[in-house]
Write an enzyme that holds these catalytic residues in place. Structure first.
Site, PDB file in Angstrom:
ATOM      1  N   ASP A 163       0.609  -0.996   0.182  1.00  0.00           N
ATOM      2  CA  ASP A 163      -0.050  -0.037   0.558  1.00  0.00           C
ATOM      3  C   ASP A 163       0.813   1.504   0.102  1.00  0.00           C
ATOM      4  OD1 ASP A 163      -2.251  -1.964   0.984  1.00  0.00           O
ATOM      5  OD2 ASP A 163      -2.743  -0.760   1.972  1.00  0.00           O
ATOM      6  N   LYS A 231      -7.104   3.167  -3.407  1.00  0.00           N
ATOM      7  CA  LYS A 231      -7.377   3.551  -1.943  1.00  0.00           C
ATOM      8  C   LYS A 231      -7.807   5.166  -1.836  1.00  0.00           C
ATOM      9  CE  LYS A 231      -5.294   2.036   2.461  1.00  0.00           C
ATOM     10  NZ  LYS A 231      -4.270   1.469   2.895  1.00  0.00           N
ATOM     11  N   LYS A 267     -10.116   0.313  -2.221  1.00  0.00           N
ATOM     12  CA  LYS A 267      -9.762   0.583  -0.953  1.00  0.00           C
ATOM     13  C   LYS A 267     -10.232   1.298  -0.423  1.00  0.00           C
ATOM     14  CE  LYS A 267      -7.368  -1.010   2.762  1.00  0.00           C
ATOM     15  NZ  LYS A 267      -5.727  -1.382   3.022  1.00  0.00           N
TER      16      LYS A 267
END
Length: 331
Positions: A163, A231, A267
């Site tokens: 991430d 995300k 996400k």
């Protein structure tokens, strides 16, 4: 249980290659990103609010709760994290409800890079992924060589997913090609010695991007650079995931697949704490993208406290009563 997302097919690879001129230089990329349709903020917020009012029946609610549990990236990202805390979180991810073995496992455990090896060992044989934040998370303020080393170290330690955070200062200054190239290089750093690669989630920190138009531009920029997931947030700022912002991401991945033939995951992270919140997001995914995205392969929740509420609601549906406060562990 997460599975390996397949490599691009021939047609998708050719369609991506046909868009190479879009990222040929900063001017071309700017022209493309600013040529994307503008976001109707009022209409977006109204649609997100409408989707949030949808009600579902008890049987569908039970399914949605289990699906939401299976989509959680169970997270601990604190300076005080210890190997013991990470191992405890992994145990909870494997067996969320010790009194009910039918409760599904979570999708991943998300930790700092130095805790990857600990999580990997604790999760051995479970099928749960290890996700590591990298690239000077959460600020993204570091030199590129430091970010790449951060990524390579996490991948070498066994991370299944990375991430990363974009350089919001560069993005807001209009240095789009620099952000694009940084994502591309981090993507390359996700490749292991055997040729396989960790999946790359690209975090925008949407609370700092100022406008919905910027969120849409960041989404396309990251997907063109090779993001496997986009995300919303780090969970470390005042404004994190919201339904309207998440809807912008969902519409972006829908339009990207229509244009290029490549499916990208989404996400939302930060601020999603209740079962009611999670179900609203699942409804939004289903209404915007269809059932194909209703899988941990394509949709995740970045959360730490959400799991406890899902477990409490799950038991309520099963037994007809709420448990006491000691029913779930406090992370």
């Amino acid at each position: 249980m997460p599975t390996t997302v397949p490599a691009y097919g021939k047609e998708a690879a050719e369609r991506l290659a046909s868009m190479a001129d879009v990222t040929a230089d900063d001017r071309a990329l700017r022209r493309f990103l600013h040529g994307l349709p503008g976001v109707d903020a009022v209409g977006l917020q109204a649609r997100a609010a409408t989707l949030g009012t949808r009600s579902i029946k008890t049987t569908a609610k039970a399914y949605a709760i289990d699906l939401a549990i299976s989509m959680i990236d169970l997270t601990t990202l604190e300076g005080a994290d210890t190997p013991g805390k990470v191992r405890s979180l992994c145990a909870k991810g494997i067996n969320p409800d010790p009194t009910d073995r039918t409760a599904p496992q979570v999708a991943a455990i998300c930790v700092y890079g130095d805790m990857v090896a600990t999580a990997k060992e604790a999760l051995k044989g479970s099928g749960i992924h290890v996700a590591a934040v990298a690239t000077a998370f959460p600020s993204g303020r570091a030199a590129l060589p430091v970010k790449l080393a951060d990524t390579r170290d996490a991948v070498a330690a066994g991370a299944d997913e990375i991430d990363m955070v974009i350089d919001r200062g560069a993005f807001l200054s209009g240095r789009y090609l620099g952000v694009f190239e940084e994502i591309r290089q981090v993507k390359d750093a996700c490749v292991r010695e055997d040729g396989t690669a960790a999946h790359l989630k690209v975090i925008f920190e949407t609370g700092e991007l100022q406008t919905y138009d910027n969120v849409r531009r960041a989404s396309w920029l990251a997907m063109l650079a090779g993001a496997d997931f986009i995300k919303t947030s780090t969970g470390k700022v005042a404004v994190n995931a919201t339904p309207p912002v998440t809807l912008v991401l969902l519409e972006a991945v829908r339009d990207f697949r229509a244009a290029v033939g490549v499916q990208v995951g989404v996400k939302p992270a930060g601020g999603i704490r209740t079962s009611k919140d999670a179900i609203k997001y699942l409804v939004m995914v289903n209404e915007t993208l269809g059932g194909e995205w209703l899988s941990p392969d394509w949709f995740r929740f970045g959360a730490s406290s959400l799991l406890n509420d899902l477990l409490m609601q799950r038991q309520k549906l099963s037994t007809g009563r709420y448990s006491g406060p000691d029913y779930v562990t406090v992370d």
